[in-house]
Scaffold this active site. Sequence first.
Site, PDB file in Angstrom:
ATOM      1  N   CYS A 167      29.169 -38.154  -7.766  1.00  0.00           N
ATOM      2  CA  CYS A 167      28.353 -36.941  -7.951  1.00  0.00           C
ATOM      3  C   CYS A 167      29.156 -35.750  -8.451  1.00  0.00           C
ATOM      4  O   CYS A 167      28.588 -34.767  -8.910  1.00  0.00           O
ATOM      5  CB  CYS A 167      27.659 -36.574  -6.647  1.00  0.00           C
ATOM      6  SG  CYS A 167      26.350 -37.720  -6.226  1.00  0.00           S
TER       7      CYS A 167
HETATM    8  N1  COA Z   1      10.349 -42.431   6.328  1.00  0.00           N
HETATM    9  C1  COA Z   1      10.117 -42.144   7.622  1.00  0.00           C
HETATM   10  N2  COA Z   1      11.079 -42.073   8.564  1.00  0.00           N
HETATM   11  C2  COA Z   1      12.335 -42.319   8.169  1.00  0.00           C
HETATM   12  C3  COA Z   1      12.655 -42.633   6.849  1.00  0.00           C
HETATM   13  C4  COA Z   1      11.614 -42.676   5.907  1.00  0.00           C
HETATM   14  N3  COA Z   1      11.831 -42.960   4.616  1.00  0.00           N
HETATM   15  N4  COA Z   1      13.992 -42.811   6.746  1.00  0.00           N
HETATM   16  C5  COA Z   1      14.491 -42.627   7.977  1.00  0.00           C
HETATM   17  N5  COA Z   1      13.489 -42.334   8.857  1.00  0.00           N
HETATM   18  C6  COA Z   1      13.611 -42.077  10.288  1.00  0.00           C
HETATM   19  C7  COA Z   1      14.834 -42.736  10.877  1.00  0.00           C
HETATM   20  O1  COA Z   1      14.542 -44.047  11.280  1.00  0.00           O
HETATM   21  C8  COA Z   1      15.127 -41.830  12.055  1.00  0.00           C
HETATM   22  O2  COA Z   1      14.270 -42.155  13.116  1.00  0.00           O
HETATM   23  P1  COA Z   1      14.765 -42.045  14.651  1.00  0.00           P
HETATM   24  O3  COA Z   1      15.081 -40.590  14.847  1.00  0.00           O
HETATM   25  O4  COA Z   1      13.594 -42.524  15.394  1.00  0.00           O
HETATM   26  O5  COA Z   1      15.985 -42.914  14.743  1.00  0.00           O
HETATM   27  C9  COA Z   1      14.730 -40.441  11.552  1.00  0.00           C
HETATM   28  O6  COA Z   1      13.797 -40.676  10.490  1.00  0.00           O
HETATM   29  C10 COA Z   1      15.900 -39.631  11.050  1.00  0.00           C
HETATM   30  O7  COA Z   1      16.670 -40.442  10.141  1.00  0.00           O
HETATM   31  P2  COA Z   1      18.021 -39.937   9.501  1.00  0.00           P
HETATM   32  O8  COA Z   1      18.550 -40.994   8.583  1.00  0.00           O
HETATM   33  O9  COA Z   1      18.933 -39.443  10.578  1.00  0.00           O
HETATM   34  O10 COA Z   1      17.464 -38.721   8.621  1.00  0.00           O
HETATM   35  P3  COA Z   1      18.194 -37.427   8.142  1.00  0.00           P
HETATM   36  O11 COA Z   1      17.535 -36.257   8.725  1.00  0.00           O
HETATM   37  O12 COA Z   1      19.679 -37.511   8.250  1.00  0.00           O
HETATM   38  O13 COA Z   1      17.813 -37.415   6.584  1.00  0.00           O
HETATM   39  C11 COA Z   1      18.882 -37.898   4.470  1.00  0.00           C
HETATM   40  C12 COA Z   1      18.251 -38.454   5.755  1.00  0.00           C
HETATM   41  C13 COA Z   1      19.414 -39.034   3.648  1.00  0.00           C
HETATM   42  C14 COA Z   1      17.799 -37.133   3.706  1.00  0.00           C
HETATM   43  C15 COA Z   1      20.009 -36.892   4.844  1.00  0.00           C
HETATM   44  O14 COA Z   1      20.858 -37.479   5.809  1.00  0.00           O
HETATM   45  C16 COA Z   1      20.844 -36.469   3.669  1.00  0.00           C
HETATM   46  O15 COA Z   1      20.348 -35.948   2.691  1.00  0.00           O
HETATM   47  N6  COA Z   1      22.176 -36.619   3.796  1.00  0.00           N
HETATM   48  C17 COA Z   1      23.100 -36.220   2.764  1.00  0.00           C
HETATM   49  C18 COA Z   1      22.861 -37.068   1.588  1.00  0.00           C
HETATM   50  C19 COA Z   1      23.817 -36.827   0.493  1.00  0.00           C
HETATM   51  O16 COA Z   1      24.128 -35.739   0.141  1.00  0.00           O
HETATM   52  N7  COA Z   1      24.307 -37.882  -0.042  1.00  0.00           N
HETATM   53  C20 COA Z   1      25.188 -37.777  -1.094  1.00  0.00           C
HETATM   54  C21 COA Z   1      24.767 -38.668  -2.156  1.00  0.00           C
HETATM   55  S1  COA Z   1      25.404 -37.969  -3.531  1.00  0.00           S
END
Ligand code: COA
Length: 373
Positions: free
Chosen positions: A156
């Site tokens: 990225c």
């Molecule tokens: N739909 C519904 N629920 C979902 C889901 C989806 N698509 N994906 C995950 N969940 C659930 C999980 O199971 C979890 O449930 P639980 O609390 O019962 O265990 C909950 O939602 C939270 O999941 P989590 O993965 O911890 O979500 P988050 O708040 O961390 O958001 C991202 C996920 C990926 C959006 C976030 O972590 C992010 O953007 N991180 C940085 C990404 C990034 O910059 N990456 C770099 C790539 S260049």
Amino acid sequence: MYTPAITGSGVFTPSNVITNEELVESFNAHVDLFNVENAEAIAAGDVTAKEHSSAEFIFKASGIEQRYVLDKEGVLDPKRMYPHFRQRSDDEPGIMTEIALDACHKALAAAGRTGEEVDLVICAASNMERAYPAVAIEIQQGLGAGGFGFDMNVACSSATFGIQAAADMVRSGSIRCAIVVNPEITSGHLEWRDRDCHFIFGDVATAVVIERAEDAKGDHFIVHSTRCATQFSNNIRNNNGFLRRTRPDGVADRRDMQFMQNGRKVFKEVVPMVSAHILAHMEEEGRSSDQLSRMWLHQANKGMNDFIGKKVLGRVPEKGEQPNILQDYANTSSAGSIIAFSKYSDDMAKGDIGLICSFGAGYSVGSVIVEKA
Ligand code: COA
């Protein structure tokens, strides 16, 4: 020594849009199919049942509302879940070259330049469609450019690392006019079948022209300084590579052959790293953050950008100070900060200072301090 400047930028946006609702509908159909097909194994406890996704979760967790893709049909087919691209012959331009050229032509038009005037092409992106010859050299040929070209991959952060390389060469006089292009076909590396990340990415291509400020034909941005940093982490990883067929399971459909991340950890670790990086870069330049008129940040997650903006400015950024485009484009890997720059920089006044910053896998972070001239 010469002063480098960004004299033009351009964005290629695919014509297909996938909204969160469309994406979730196809993902949930895939989940239902998977759970029926694997019912016995799920009942025996050998396979974990897949869970539905939700459009509300996606928007709340990321700020993303939709994404552009080169092929919508393949991605949304619940029995496929990845794009269809036709096989091109070796005599045709590759698909990365095709979208890169569109962005390059727009950037060159903005700079008032033609392809023949370019003497360096850097193709900086998260993935290259082949090992060699370099995609950049094919783009160079397509532009009718002279000089040389090479590919760079810093995930990225590729765009800002590419800008640093090009700006340094302009500064030293080894080249006169560079184009740094970021064709990001992220739909190819995204695991559309994984609920945790299926909503993250979109396709796009961006380009910037970098030349001597004294050669600029119109409004431009002086590149005052650049700063790049890396620190190894396994939290964003893709194990696909040229040794794939040598492994015991060869080219099997394995999860780690696509994008994988530990999103929570990435969020927690990258936000402080990027904030500290930007503040140190500003300090090194002898500037305080209240001199910053605009920040064009990497577009991965709205929450991340809100945190970084607040930490750098010491207050909640005002509307327009830190434009986000991820609601429309999703995460376009290295191209995100350049889309924001390209779409939200024309209105700046002469003397205004801005900062382009991209960050991601590696970990990696790159920042570029520019001034409107
Ligand atoms: N739909 C519904 N629920 C979902 C889901 C989806 N698509 N994906 C995950 N969940 C659930 C999980 O199971 C979890 O449930 P639980 O609390 O019962 O265990 C909950 O939602 C939270 O999941 P989590 O993965 O911890 O979500 P988050 O708040 O961390 O958001 C991202 C996920 C990926 C959006 C976030 O972590 C992010 O953007 N991180 C940085 C990404 C990034 O910059 N990456 C770099 C790539 S260049």
